[in-house]
Design a protein around this motif. Sequence first.
Motif, PDB file in Angstrom:
ATOM      1  N   ALA A 248      40.734  45.199  20.368  1.00  0.00           N
ATOM      2  CA  ALA A 248      39.755  45.596  21.374  1.00  0.00           C
ATOM      3  C   ALA A 248      38.653  46.480  20.807  1.00  0.00           C
ATOM      4  O   ALA A 248      37.604  46.642  21.438  1.00  0.00           O
ATOM      5  CB  ALA A 248      40.437  46.299  22.544  1.00  0.00           C
TER       6      ALA A 248
ATOM      7  N   PRO B 146      39.758  40.835  22.321  1.00  0.00           N
ATOM      8  CA  PRO B 146      38.574  40.933  23.158  1.00  0.00           C
ATOM      9  C   PRO B 146      37.768  39.645  23.298  1.00  0.00           C
ATOM     10  O   PRO B 146      37.029  39.506  24.254  1.00  0.00           O
ATOM     11  CB  PRO B 146      37.738  42.012  22.481  1.00  0.00           C
TER      12      PRO B 146
ATOM     13  N   ILE C  24      30.236  41.601  26.180  1.00  0.00           N
ATOM     14  CA  ILE C  24      31.054  42.812  26.280  1.00  0.00           C
ATOM     15  C   ILE C  24      30.233  44.056  25.938  1.00  0.00           C
ATOM     16  O   ILE C  24      30.383  45.097  26.570  1.00  0.00           O
ATOM     17  CB  ILE C  24      32.295  42.709  25.367  1.00  0.00           C
TER      18      ILE C  24
ATOM     19  N   CYS D 247      35.215  45.134  20.898  1.00  0.00           N
ATOM     20  CA  CYS D 247      34.386  45.222  22.114  1.00  0.00           C
ATOM     21  C   CYS D 247      33.222  46.177  21.900  1.00  0.00           C
ATOM     22  O   CYS D 247      32.168  46.025  22.515  1.00  0.00           O
ATOM     23  CB  CYS D 247      35.214  45.713  23.304  1.00  0.00           C
TER      24      CYS D 247
ATOM     25  N   ASP E 290      41.109  40.510  27.510  1.00  0.00           N
ATOM     26  CA  ASP E 290      39.964  40.252  26.637  1.00  0.00           C
ATOM     27  C   ASP E 290      38.821  41.237  26.829  1.00  0.00           C
ATOM     28  O   ASP E 290      37.783  41.084  26.255  1.00  0.00           O
ATOM     29  CB  ASP E 290      39.464  38.821  26.809  1.00  0.00           C
ATOM     30  N   GLY E 291      39.000  42.245  27.631  1.00  0.00           N
ATOM     31  CA  GLY E 291      37.960  43.254  27.805  1.00  0.00           C
ATOM     32  C   GLY E 291      37.128  43.067  29.051  1.00  0.00           C
ATOM     33  O   GLY E 291      36.702  44.035  29.665  1.00  0.00           O
ATOM     34  N   ARG E 292      36.875  41.837  29.440  1.00  0.00           N
ATOM     35  CA  ARG E 292      35.987  41.588  30.586  1.00  0.00           C
ATOM     36  C   ARG E 292      36.528  42.211  31.863  1.00  0.00           C
ATOM     37  O   ARG E 292      35.823  42.950  32.543  1.00  0.00           O
ATOM     38  CB  ARG E 292      35.778  40.094  30.797  1.00  0.00           C
TER      39      ARG E 292
END
Length: 136
Positions: free
Chosen positions: A64, A28, A81, A67, A36-38
Amino acid sequence: VGPVDDRGNPKSLSWGSPHGAVMLGGKPFIFYSNVDGRGTLRLADVMLTLEEELELSVFLVGDAVLCAKKGQQTPQGFYNIERMLKPVVRRGMVLVCTTCMDARGMTDGELVEGCRRAKLGELGNLTLDADKVLTF
């Protein structure tokens, strides 16, 4: 928690509206990574905006789970995040893998408000109930 099945796992609620599930794994906070979560959370936010009745579940696995760690402080101009999770939490469900949290020493008290730990069986139920599933 709501209705549960015969194994004690929460049942997915459905009122005839579209139901989607998103599973996010990976790293993340590695900003050069595609996972990476975004992007996932931006897509989730757009989906919730476009489809008012969408029931969206996000299940965080592996790295993750980080996050969903509250208290994130990022430099100005960087994605936060934790802040990006809030629209999903308001209109959907954010579940965090129990085993993955334990492996990283995370506790329930460290989770962003509205996120909750869940077992793999719940991910299985969500996947079976979902009209569409995306994985990142």
